[in-house]
Scaffold this motif. Sequence first.
Motif, PDB file in Angstrom:
ATOM      1  N   GLY A  86       0.801  -1.220   0.000  1.00  0.00           N
ATOM      2  CA  GLY A  86       0.000   0.000   0.000  1.00  0.00           C
ATOM      3  C   GLY A  86       0.829   1.262   0.000  1.00  0.00           C
ATOM      4  N   CYS A  87       2.147   1.125  -0.132  1.00  0.00           N
ATOM      5  CA  CYS A  87       3.049   2.282  -0.112  1.00  0.00           C
ATOM      6  C   CYS A  87       3.551   2.584  -1.513  1.00  0.00           C
ATOM      7  CB  CYS A  87       4.242   2.009   0.800  1.00  0.00           C
ATOM      8  SG  CYS A  87       3.826   1.765   2.539  1.00  0.00           S
ATOM      9  N   ASP A  88       3.493   3.849  -1.902  1.00  0.00           N
ATOM     10  CA  ASP A  88       4.079   4.258  -3.179  1.00  0.00           C
ATOM     11  C   ASP A  88       5.601   4.104  -3.150  1.00  0.00           C
ATOM     12  OD1 ASP A  88       1.609   4.978  -4.132  1.00  0.00           O
ATOM     13  OD2 ASP A  88       1.870   7.124  -3.755  1.00  0.00           O
ATOM     14  N   THR A  89       6.207   4.351  -1.983  1.00  0.00           N
ATOM     15  CA  THR A  89       7.660   4.381  -1.854  1.00  0.00           C
ATOM     16  C   THR A  89       8.087   3.396  -0.774  1.00  0.00           C
ATOM     17  OG1 THR A  89       7.541   6.738  -2.406  1.00  0.00           O
ATOM     18  CG2 THR A  89       9.661   5.898  -1.629  1.00  0.00           C
ATOM     19  N   VAL A  90       9.117   2.605  -1.094  1.00  0.00           N
ATOM     20  CA  VAL A  90       9.509   1.490  -0.229  1.00  0.00           C
ATOM     21  C   VAL A  90      11.030   1.402  -0.176  1.00  0.00           C
ATOM     22  CG1 VAL A  90       9.319  -1.026   0.104  1.00  0.00           C
ATOM     23  CG2 VAL A  90       7.439   0.229  -0.953  1.00  0.00           C
ATOM     24  N   PHE A  91      11.578   1.132   1.000  1.00  0.00           N
ATOM     25  CA  PHE A  91      12.976   0.747   1.118  1.00  0.00           C
ATOM     26  C   PHE A  91      13.097  -0.742   0.785  1.00  0.00           C
ATOM     27  CE2 PHE A  91      12.905   4.238   4.377  1.00  0.00           C
ATOM     28  CZ  PHE A  91      13.798   5.080   3.730  1.00  0.00           C
ATOM     29  N   VAL A  92      14.035  -1.068  -0.102  1.00  0.00           N
ATOM     30  CA  VAL A  92      14.290  -2.460  -0.467  1.00  0.00           C
ATOM     31  C   VAL A  92      15.741  -2.760  -0.111  1.00  0.00           C
ATOM     32  CG1 VAL A  92      14.305  -4.162  -2.314  1.00  0.00           C
ATOM     33  CG2 VAL A  92      12.565  -2.369  -2.293  1.00  0.00           C
ATOM     34  N   VAL A  93      15.936  -3.700   0.821  1.00  0.00           N
ATOM     35  CA  VAL A  93      17.205  -3.822   1.532  1.00  0.00           C
ATOM     36  C   VAL A  93      17.700  -5.264   1.559  1.00  0.00           C
ATOM     37  CG1 VAL A  93      18.201  -3.694   3.861  1.00  0.00           C
ATOM     38  CG2 VAL A  93      16.750  -1.838   3.019  1.00  0.00           C
ATOM     39  N   ASP A  94      18.992  -5.432   1.298  1.00  0.00           N
ATOM     40  CA  ASP A  94      19.683  -6.684   1.605  1.00  0.00           C
ATOM     41  C   ASP A  94      20.860  -6.312   2.511  1.00  0.00           C
ATOM     42  OD1 ASP A  94      20.860  -9.146   1.796  1.00  0.00           O
ATOM     43  OD2 ASP A  94      20.786  -9.582  -0.350  1.00  0.00           O
ATOM     44  N   PRO A  95      20.792  -6.636   3.803  1.00  0.00           N
ATOM     45  CA  PRO A  95      21.844  -6.200   4.725  1.00  0.00           C
ATOM     46  C   PRO A  95      23.228  -6.715   4.357  1.00  0.00           C
ATOM     47  CG  PRO A  95      19.920  -6.964   5.927  1.00  0.00           C
ATOM     48  CD  PRO A  95      19.696  -7.317   4.492  1.00  0.00           C
ATOM     49  N   ILE A  96      23.297  -7.955   3.873  1.00  0.00           N
ATOM     50  CA  ILE A  96      24.552  -8.482   3.313  1.00  0.00           C
ATOM     51  C   ILE A  96      24.193  -9.289   2.075  1.00  0.00           C
ATOM     52  CG2 ILE A  96      26.561  -9.968   3.614  1.00  0.00           C
ATOM     53  CD1 ILE A  96      26.527  -9.393   6.573  1.00  0.00           C
ATOM     54  N   ASP A  97      24.492  -8.752   0.911  1.00  0.00           N
ATOM     55  CA  ASP A  97      24.330  -9.496  -0.326  1.00  0.00           C
ATOM     56  C   ASP A  97      25.644 -10.241  -0.572  1.00  0.00           C
ATOM     57  OD1 ASP A  97      22.557  -9.869  -2.805  1.00  0.00           O
ATOM     58  OD2 ASP A  97      24.533  -9.426  -3.650  1.00  0.00           O
TER      59      ASP A  97
END
Length: 270
Positions: A86-97
Amino acid sequence: MNAVRPSPDQWISDLELITVAAKAAGERALSFFRKNPDVQWKNEGRSPVSEADYAANDILKEKLLTARPNYGWLSEETDDDEARLGCDTVFVVDPIDGTRAFIAGKEVWCVSVAVVHLGRPVAGVLFAPALDELFQASLTGDALKNGMPVTVRTENETVLRIALAEETVRLLEHGYRAGVSRIAHVPSLAYRIAMIADGRIDGTIVKKNSHDWDLAAADLILERAGGALFGLDGQPLSYNRPNVRHTVLCAAAMPVLPALIAASQGLDGH
């Protein structure tokens, strides 16, 4: 639903925010590096996760959501909350790739943080603290490596340096194979895509079942460096969907990409 924020100034501000957070998370992860961190296994024992992953994730979540409480959150190391949809804007995170590399004491791992707006990344950071490398991009600026602009390799080459699995080579279109020099395995998918952005390699093929958090930041960095990450349908990716997994993908400099996609059609379903 968070308000639409199309201003380029917003994405620059977000880039500054995620850069600070990624550096802090990376330094925290580095404090565990080569020190035998505690490791658990998830996804029925197929995927390792270390205490460093969780520590970095905690820093990112606290710093980012405190600053932008109306943004959604998607992280490899956080249980998925469908409220993000439901959010237009989102943080997309991989702490350790590249967790396997991290656990093995190899330096090729990075913190990956992206801001995704209406399905596409608008700010992205990759921080590889063991290599002292920082990649950054916003929707309107250059791709940067340690503060300096980078671009994909543009020379006309008879042999293309493509990162792909050895068993994948035989699935490429026969005529295309002769012009490919295979680059050996790069443990972090995000970092592998960044290697295209700074011209060290020409392209890569991504096996199916990569995730949003592996790709979003690197996708934007590559785009701003003159390349692209597309599916075999020749279309860019959409992020923050209910299903965050992806099918077979190709990433390369724009002049190289169409031929790579065409040669990779036999990988569909593999």
